[in-house]
Design a protein around this motif. Structure first.
Motif, PDB file in Angstrom:
ATOM      1  N   THR A 357       0.813  -1.214   0.000  1.00 37.87           N
ATOM      2  CA  THR A 357       0.000   0.000   0.000  1.00 37.87           C
ATOM      3  C   THR A 357       0.851   1.270   0.000  1.00 37.87           C
ATOM      4  O   THR A 357       0.331   2.372  -0.103  1.00 37.87           O
ATOM      5  N   ASN A 358       2.186   1.095   0.094  1.00 33.83           N
ATOM      6  CA  ASN A 358       3.058   2.250   0.160  1.00 33.83           C
ATOM      7  C   ASN A 358       3.224   2.866  -1.232  1.00 33.83           C
ATOM      8  O   ASN A 358       3.523   2.173  -2.199  1.00 33.83           O
ATOM      9  N   ALA A 359       3.067   4.183  -1.290  1.00 37.53           N
ATOM     10  CA  ALA A 359       3.146   4.871  -2.581  1.00 37.53           C
ATOM     11  C   ALA A 359       4.500   4.663  -3.245  1.00 37.53           C
ATOM     12  O   ALA A 359       4.615   4.708  -4.469  1.00 37.53           O
ATOM     13  N   SER A 360       5.535   4.415  -2.455  1.00 43.82           N
ATOM     14  CA  SER A 360       6.838   4.164  -3.069  1.00 43.82           C
ATOM     15  C   SER A 360       7.132   2.665  -3.142  1.00 43.82           C
ATOM     16  O   SER A 360       8.255   2.255  -3.371  1.00 43.82           O
ATOM     17  N   GLY A 361       6.094   1.835  -2.907  1.00 42.25           N
ATOM     18  CA  GLY A 361       6.284   0.386  -2.944  1.00 42.25           C
ATOM     19  C   GLY A 361       6.227  -0.161  -4.360  1.00 42.25           C
ATOM     20  O   GLY A 361       6.083   0.598  -5.328  1.00 42.25           O
ATOM     21  N   PRO A 362       6.302  -1.470  -4.485  1.00 45.67           N
ATOM     22  CA  PRO A 362       6.390  -2.110  -5.801  1.00 45.67           C
ATOM     23  C   PRO A 362       5.194  -1.844  -6.713  1.00 45.67           C
ATOM     24  O   PRO A 362       5.340  -1.865  -7.927  1.00 45.67           O
ATOM     25  N   THR A 363       4.011  -1.609  -6.141  1.00 47.13           N
ATOM     26  CA  THR A 363       2.850  -1.365  -7.005  1.00 47.13           C
ATOM     27  C   THR A 363       2.486   0.116  -7.040  1.00 47.13           C
ATOM     28  O   THR A 363       1.438   0.489  -7.562  1.00 47.13           O
ATOM     29  N   GLY A 364       3.339   0.930  -6.485  1.00 45.35           N
ATOM     30  CA  GLY A 364       3.044   2.358  -6.446  1.00 45.35           C
ATOM     31  C   GLY A 364       1.861   2.681  -5.559  1.00 45.35           C
ATOM     32  O   GLY A 364       1.177   3.677  -5.756  1.00 45.35           O
ATOM     33  N   GLY A 365       1.598   1.819  -4.597  1.00 50.28           N
ATOM     34  CA  GLY A 365       0.517   2.082  -3.651  1.00 50.28           C
ATOM     35  C   GLY A 365      -0.830   1.534  -4.085  1.00 50.28           C
ATOM     36  O   GLY A 365      -1.817   1.696  -3.382  1.00 50.28           O
ATOM     37  N   LYS A 366      -0.882   0.874  -5.259  1.00 51.65           N
ATOM     38  CA  LYS A 366      -2.152   0.263  -5.680  1.00 51.65           C
ATOM     39  C   LYS A 366      -2.352  -1.043  -4.930  1.00 51.65           C
ATOM     40  O   LYS A 366      -1.460  -1.893  -4.912  1.00 51.65           O
ATOM     41  N   ILE A 367      -3.530  -1.186  -4.318  1.00 53.98           N
ATOM     42  CA  ILE A 367      -3.812  -2.434  -3.619  1.00 53.98           C
ATOM     43  C   ILE A 367      -4.403  -3.409  -4.626  1.00 53.98           C
ATOM     44  O   ILE A 367      -5.516  -3.211  -5.119  1.00 53.98           O
ATOM     45  N   ILE A 368      -3.642  -4.419  -4.952  1.00 50.08           N
ATOM     46  CA  ILE A 368      -4.117  -5.414  -5.921  1.00 50.08           C
ATOM     47  C   ILE A 368      -3.838  -6.812  -5.381  1.00 50.08           C
ATOM     48  O   ILE A 368      -3.086  -6.976  -4.424  1.00 50.08           O
ATOM     49  N   THR A 369      -4.483  -7.803  -5.984  1.00 48.06           N
ATOM     50  CA  THR A 369      -4.214  -9.175  -5.567  1.00 48.06           C
ATOM     51  C   THR A 369      -3.125  -9.771  -6.451  1.00 48.06           C
ATOM     52  O   THR A 369      -2.834  -9.256  -7.529  1.00 48.06           O
ATOM     53  N   ARG A 370      -2.550 -10.845  -5.970  1.00 51.23           N
ATOM     54  CA  ARG A 370      -1.511 -11.515  -6.748  1.00 51.23           C
ATOM     55  C   ARG A 370      -2.146 -12.219  -7.947  1.00 51.23           C
ATOM     56  O   ARG A 370      -3.246 -12.753  -7.844  1.00 51.23           O
ATOM     57  N   THR A 371      -1.439 -12.225  -9.059  1.00 53.74           N
ATOM     58  CA  THR A 371      -1.912 -12.971 -10.222  1.00 53.74           C
ATOM     59  C   THR A 371      -0.891 -14.047 -10.563  1.00 53.74           C
ATOM     60  O   THR A 371       0.290 -13.916 -10.254  1.00 53.74           O
ATOM     61  N   LYS A 372      -1.404 -15.074 -11.223  1.00 51.77           N
ATOM     62  CA  LYS A 372      -0.520 -16.191 -11.570  1.00 51.77           C
ATOM     63  C   LYS A 372       0.266 -15.838 -12.824  1.00 51.77           C
ATOM     64  O   LYS A 372      -0.297 -15.298 -13.782  1.00 51.77           O
ATOM     65  N   ARG A 373       1.542 -16.127 -12.801  1.00 49.85           N
ATOM     66  CA  ARG A 373       2.349 -15.885 -13.990  1.00 49.85           C
ATOM     67  C   ARG A 373       3.102 -17.169 -14.290  1.00 49.85           C
ATOM     68  O   ARG A 373       3.716 -17.766 -13.407  1.00 49.85           O
ATOM     69  N   VAL A 374       3.044 -17.585 -15.527  1.00 50.83           N
ATOM     70  CA  VAL A 374       3.745 -18.805 -15.914  1.00 50.83           C
ATOM     71  C   VAL A 374       4.832 -18.438 -16.910  1.00 50.83           C
ATOM     72  O   VAL A 374       4.569 -17.770 -17.906  1.00 50.83           O
ATOM     73  N   SER A 375       6.032 -18.795 -16.585  1.00 50.70           N
ATOM     74  CA  SER A 375       7.109 -18.576 -17.549  1.00 50.70           C
ATOM     75  C   SER A 375       7.933 -19.849 -17.630  1.00 50.70           C
ATOM     76  O   SER A 375       7.949 -20.647 -16.691  1.00 50.70           O
ATOM     77  N   LYS A 376       8.595 -20.022 -18.752  1.00 52.79           N
ATOM     78  CA  LYS A 376       9.349 -21.260 -18.946  1.00 52.79           C
ATOM     79  C   LYS A 376      10.476 -21.366 -17.947  1.00 52.79           C
ATOM     80  O   LYS A 376      10.759 -22.420 -17.391  1.00 52.79           O
ATOM     81  N   LYS A 377      11.123 -20.225 -17.712  1.00 52.76           N
ATOM     82  CA  LYS A 377      12.330 -20.227 -16.898  1.00 52.76           C
ATOM     83  C   LYS A 377      12.012 -20.493 -15.426  1.00 52.76           C
ATOM     84  O   LYS A 377      12.676 -21.269 -14.776  1.00 52.76           O
ATOM     85  N   ARG A 378      10.948 -19.841 -14.921  1.00 57.04           N
ATOM     86  CA  ARG A 378      10.720 -19.866 -13.478  1.00 57.04           C
ATOM     87  C   ARG A 378       9.476 -20.661 -13.096  1.00 57.04           C
ATOM     88  O   ARG A 378       9.130 -20.740 -11.914  1.00 57.04           O
ATOM     89  N   GLY A 379       8.791 -21.205 -14.089  1.00 55.05           N
ATOM     90  CA  GLY A 379       7.610 -22.004 -13.778  1.00 55.05           C
ATOM     91  C   GLY A 379       6.441 -21.129 -13.372  1.00 55.05           C
ATOM     92  O   GLY A 379       6.327 -19.983 -13.801  1.00 55.05           O
ATOM     93  N   GLU A 380       5.605 -21.697 -12.480  1.00 53.57           N
ATOM     94  CA  GLU A 380       4.400 -21.000 -12.080  1.00 53.57           C
ATOM     95  C   GLU A 380       4.675 -20.191 -10.824  1.00 53.57           C
ATOM     96  O   GLU A 380       5.226 -20.701  -9.856  1.00 53.57           O
ATOM     97  N   GLU A 381       4.320 -18.934 -10.833  1.00 50.59           N
ATOM     98  CA  GLU A 381       4.507 -18.139  -9.623  1.00 50.59           C
ATOM     99  C   GLU A 381       3.411 -17.090  -9.500  1.00 50.59           C
ATOM    100  O   GLU A 381       2.792 -16.713 -10.491  1.00 50.59           O
ATOM    101  N   TRP A 382       3.173 -16.678  -8.265  1.00 53.15           N
ATOM    102  CA  TRP A 382       2.142 -15.670  -7.999  1.00 53.15           C
ATOM    103  C   TRP A 382       2.842 -14.349  -7.721  1.00 53.15           C
ATOM    104  O   TRP A 382       3.651 -14.277  -6.815  1.00 53.15           O
ATOM    105  N   VAL A 383       2.503 -13.330  -8.505  1.00 52.66           N
ATOM    106  CA  VAL A 383       3.200 -12.055  -8.354  1.00 52.66           C
ATOM    107  C   VAL A 383       2.195 -10.904  -8.322  1.00 52.66           C
ATOM    108  O   VAL A 383       1.050 -11.047  -8.742  1.00 52.66           O
ATOM    109  N   PHE A 384       2.675  -9.785  -7.801  1.00 54.77           N
ATOM    110  CA  PHE A 384       1.877  -8.551  -7.882  1.00 54.77           C
ATOM    111  C   PHE A 384       2.197  -7.894  -9.215  1.00 54.77           C
ATOM    112  O   PHE A 384       3.309  -7.415  -9.431  1.00 54.77           O
ATOM    113  N   ASP A 385       1.225  -7.907 -10.085  1.00 47.71           N
ATOM    114  CA  ASP A 385       1.426  -7.374 -11.423  1.00 47.71           C
ATOM    115  C   ASP A 385       0.539  -6.142 -11.559  1.00 47.71           C
ATOM    116  O   ASP A 385      -0.690  -6.229 -11.511  1.00 47.71           O
TER     117      ASP A 385
END
Lengths: 602, 381
Positions: A357-385
């Motif tokens: 929730t911090n304005a200088s945080g990774p999402t710029g302060g937007k409160i969002i849920t994690r989404t699933k991201r699938v990549s070949k290199k790292r497999g399946e992971e849940w990230v804040f996108d």
């Protein structure tokens, strides 16, 4: 004066750590003591029977000797009154209050008892001798309490060495978005102080450093500080970010509590003090391959200030006082399986949400849920996108995670109720359409403006539910939370998109080592023990060693800052007079007895 | 109606095995953990609350204790160590003593000495009775035949007599349970149709104990089911097929098979329970009331002597078989006569009844809610 001594135990846990029987023998030989009774654990005291004994033995003074004798005082006072004696002549020999039940010594318990039989407050009799004091001060920990104490002392013109384990000062407060209850911007309060510390001529700032060894005696300590290899020249670095841009290694960011990533060459956050990058040896390809691979950052650095082969350095300091301001860690939520932390992606701990929730945080302060991201290199992971992440439609906040629970920490962590309410406010402010639920046991809004803050949050539309929920689980892809709404007397099963765990506080990792190094007592939960909780909350058994902030016990920011200033006053007093106190632990039983006796004569 | 509080209720419950009830600070953790907690029956926190407030009459009319199967998750997770699971267990004991109008149950639960004395007294009386009866018309050296010491038909007649007495006692207790939980509750009016509609629940729960299976750990349910089915099998064999059992060497193999299975089930589960209570292997074995031990010991003696007399008789040792048989009866009669109506065993009736009552009460409440339109229940938060 005819005195009766009654030994008992109020605590049922680790009974008799002080050796009550030997204390009873000691008490029998004290002047004026006529009756010594060992009553055992949690005795039932009948005032009438006790009064009969008081009359029969013609006792003038009663001494209750116990871990917490205040527990039994009402019965004794009543008995004294029934027997026609002076109820004021019931004295307490409290082993807990004066550090005798922390396994320190039977001798301490004896001295506490001796003072009580003489009718002299222990704190008056057990005053250590004074000793000459060196004017330098070392502060361990660069959070808000360390910063505050450093500024107070340095502004008075005295030398301070501020030792901080991570690459920047600021501590936990730097991670926060807002402070409760005023909802001030945390960074706006903290960063000016951080900059002052960085620029102060009387403060020698040692970041990325740890205390390795402490020797010497009160007033004249020798502190060895290990300056870990930062591999970047702090004075030359201009924080241009080129090293981080070219660095190929990504690891989870400590400052963002794992919700985002950083490079092996990184700066914890843009406003860090000192404003310089560092190379994390554990994730750096160059360091891990012993210089065989990579090294790109050193080649690309326009200031040529990166030295990847730098080694740790030991610095020796001579100081008079040591301030411990090591702060806290948060409780490991994975230990409580029913909350599914680490299993379900959108169960976050408090510190993770602070960054989200911090304005200088990774999402710029937007409160969002994690989404699933699938990549070949790292497999399946849940990230804040930031692009793909949806704002949660409902958020549940669970209080007392790991606190007030005999299976985890029995104590109350003090800050969680208030920061949880702050979260509720931030959620409703940023996501007006979202439903927000608070599950609490008791709302501990104890400070100035806190109760009003709690009422305000309720008025803002947060569903404040009394009942600590027990389960977070997934049901057909939907996260559910189950609890009992005690006031409405019904069970609630609510679908939620995000769960915030208000994790409790525990002593910072490494504080136990520090306590061993200093021979300092800690309480059962690992917090540093102060000399006297009421009268000397900043000093410790060890002369010249002070505690500030959450390393003593969980504390919020206002209390921490207040205590840090109080510590600075104590330190400055000793520097100004040139005399400080020795360790109380060095006082012999005979010294305390002699002093107590002399105080009686006065 | 005025609500009376009994400030000594917790102290009273402590005699029945409750521990640390006053430690509870009502966080609701236990209710949320409990697999049976479902509106309108929230357990176990509500019972903890009623206890702390001393609401004796309300607790008397509660069905919640019987809906708990003591999986012990609540006690494990309790942040205060208040042992809600054991509280529910002790409430079941307390309720048993309340349902019993004779007051004998109360005496037994409050003093194990009285219970033991009663068991021994009944055992001695039974032993003496059967011995004199046997001597008067038979020969102790004959197990069956014309001169049988204890002829099968006579014993069978006695069995049925005992069964009728027990059923009458149990029925009065069940009637009282109904009165406490439904009958005297003026707010709940249960139509006759509801009783009929849900009547199937009684045999269903009695036979399957399917609610028990809702606990996270299934082993206690399996053990309990085996124990119960073994007993029922044994009972059916004795009550209806006793002639075939005593039919000399030519026993029907089916009787043999059932008898053997029941024997293994009985002994196995009882030994499992004794071992569990000694070693405290399961949550519900952690605290043992004296009555639990009394029940288990009787169970072992009954099963052991029953099997032993069968073996002795088969081996042709008629004298030993007759003596063992008398001992067997000396343990069976107090066990059935005292434990079924007055003590732990009465739950065989209360448990299924509670499920049945709970269902029809909830149904009645739902009907009432439907009837009183306009007043809407508060929206689920």
């Amino acid at each position: 004066m005819r005195i009766g001594v009654y030994l008992c135990q109020a605590g049922t846990g680790d009974v008799d750590t002080v050796g009550l029987h030997s204390i009873a023998g000691y008490a029998a030989n004290l002047p004026g003591v006529e009756v010594v009774r060992e009553l055992g654990v949690l005795p039932k005291i009948v005032p009438d029977e006790l009064a009969a004994e008081i009359r029969a033995e013609r006792l003038d003074r009663l001494v209750i000797a116990a871990d917490t004798p205040g527990f039994f005082k009402p019965a004794f006072t009543r008995a004294m009154a029934l027997a026609g004696g002076d109820p004021k002549e019931v004295w307490l020999a409290s082993f807990n209050a004066f550090g005798a039940s922390n396994g320190i010594s039977t001798a301490r318990a004896k001295s506490v008892l001796a003072c009580a039989t003489l009718g002299v407050p222990f704190a008056l009799a057990a005053v250590p001798d004074s000793t000459a004091v060196h004017p330098g001060t070392v502060i361990v920990g660069g959070g808000i309490s360390g910063i505050q104490a450093a500024l107070e002392i340095a502004d008075a013109g005295k030398q301070v060495f501020l030792v901080e384990r991570t690459g920047t000062i600021g501590g936990h407060m730097a991670m926060f978005d807002k402070t409760f209850p005023t909802l001030d911007c945390a960074a706006c309060i903290l960063t000016p102080k951080m900059v002052s510390v960085g620029q102060h001529e009387m403060i020698d700032l040692m970041t990325y450093s740890e205390v390795a060894e402490i020797s010497g005696s009160p007033g004249d300590y020798f502190v060895k500080v290990r300056k870990k290899a930062r591999r970047v020249d702090v004075d030359a670095c201009v924080a241009c970010n080129i090293c981080a841009d070219v660095c190929p290694q990504r690891v989870s960011s400590e400052f963002d509590n794992g919700i985002a990533e950083r490079k092996a060459a990184y700066i914890p956050f843009p406003q860090a003090v000192p404003n310089a990058y560092l190379i994390d040896a554990e994730s750096c390809t160059y360091v891990q391959s012993d210089g065989a691979k990579c090294g790109v950052c050193a080649k690309k650095c326009p200031k040529e200030c990166i030295d990847l082969d730098q080694a740790d350095e030991i610095v020796e300091l001579e100081v008079g006082n040591i301030i411990l301001a090591t702060g806290y860690d948060v409780y490991d939520a994975t230990k409580i399986e029913r909350y599914s932390y680490g299993v379900l992606p959108n169960v976050l701990t408090a510190l993770e949400f602070e960054r989200l929730t911090n304005a200088s945080g990774p999402t710029g302060g937007k409160i969002i849920t994690r989404t699933k991201r699938v990549s070949k290199k790292r497999g399946e992971e849940w990230v804040f996108d930031v692009e793909a992440g949806e704002p949660p439609k409902s958020v549940a906040i669970i209080h007392c995670v790991g606190s007030r629970d005999t299976n985890h920490n029995a104590y109350c962590s003090r800050v969680c109720c208030m920061y949880s309410l702050k979260f509720a406010h931030l959620v409703t402010e940023k996501l007006p359409d979202a439903r927000c639920y608070e599950f609490y046991i008791d709302m501990r809004a104890f400070g100035k403006g806190y109760e009003e803050f709690a009422n305000r949050i309720k008025a803002e539309g947060t569903f404040v539910i009394r009942g600590r929920t027990a389960k977070v689980f997934a049901q057909d892809e939907q996260m559910m939370i189950r609890g009992e709404d005690i006031i409405s007397d019904r069970m609630v099963d609510i679908p939620v998109d995000m769960v915030l765990l208000s994790v409790g506080l525990i002593p910072a990792h490494g504080s136990a080592d520090l306590a061993t190094m200093l021979g300092l007592a800690t309480d059962d939960d690992g917090w540093f023990s102060e000399l006297d909780y009421n009268a000397s909350p900043t000093e410790t058994e060890r002369g010249g060693v002070f505690v500030a902030g959450a390393c003593q016990a969980p504390k919020d920011i206002p209390d921490t800052v207040a205590q840090a200033s109080a510590v600075a006053a104590g330190v400055l007093k000793s520097i100004a007079t040139g005399r400080g106190l020795n360790s109380r632990a060095d006082l012999a039983l005979s010294d305390i007895e002699r002093r107590a006796t002399s105080l009686v004569r006065i | 109606m005025a609500i009376r509080a009994n400030p000594k209720l917790i102290e009273e419950l402590e005699i029945y095995g409750a521990q640390d009830v006053s430690k509870c600070y009502h966080c609701g953790n236990c209710s949320a953990t409990c697999p049976f907690s479902k509106d309108p029956y929230i357990l176990p926190r509500r019972s903890m609350r009623s206890l702390q407030m001393g609401l004796e009459r309300k607790l008397e009319s509660d069905l919640e204790p019987w809906l708990c199967y003591y999986c012990g998750e609540c006690s494990e997770e309790c942040p205060r160590g208040a042992e809600p699971g054991e509280t529910m267990m002790s409430l079941r004991r307390w309720l048993t003593s309340r349902y019993d109008f004779t007051g004998i149950s109360r005496l037994f639960y409050r003093s194990w000495r009285i219970e033991l004395a009663a068991i021994l007294f009944v055992a001695m009386l039974t032993g003496l009775g059967f011995f004199l009866f046997g001597m008067s018309q038979g020969n102790i050296h004959h197990y069956d035949g014309a001169k049988a010491f204890l002829p099968g038909e006579k014993i069978h007649f006695f069995d049925w007599g005992l069964a009728v007495v027990l059923l009458v006692l149990l029925a009065t207790n069940c009637a009282r349970m109904w009165w406490f939980t439904i009958g005297r509750d003026k707010n709940t009016r249960v139509p006759i149709t509801a009783y009929i509609k849900s009547a199937y629940l009684l045999p269903l729960h009695f036979i399957t104990q399917m609610r028990y299976a809702k606990c996270e750990r299934k082993r206690p349910w399996v053990v309990h089911l085996i124990l119960m089915l073994s007993y029922v099998t044994m009972l059916v064999l004795i009550m209806f097929f006793v002639k075939r059992m005593a039919a000399g060497p030519a026993i029907d193999w089916r009787v043999h098979a059932f008898g053997l299975a029941a024997t293994v089930g009985l002994l196995g589960t009882t030994i499992f329970a004794v071992r569990g209570r000694i070693k405290k292997t399961e949550n519900h074995y952690k605290h043992s009331h004296e009555t639990d031990w009394m029940f288990l010991i009787l169970l072992i003696v009954v099963a052991g002597t029953g099997i032993l007399q069968f073996i002795l008789h088969r081996s042709g040792l008629d004298l030993a078989a007759n003596i063992t048989y008398v001992v067997h009866l000396m343990s069976v009669v107090p066990m059935l006569g005292l434990e079924v109506p007055f003590s732990k065993w009465s739950h065989l009736a209360y448990r299924p009844l509670a499920m049945y009552f709970a269902e029809i009460k909830a149904e009645a409440a739902r009907a009432e809610a439907r009837a009183s339109q306009g007043v809407r229940a508060p929206q689920a938060a």
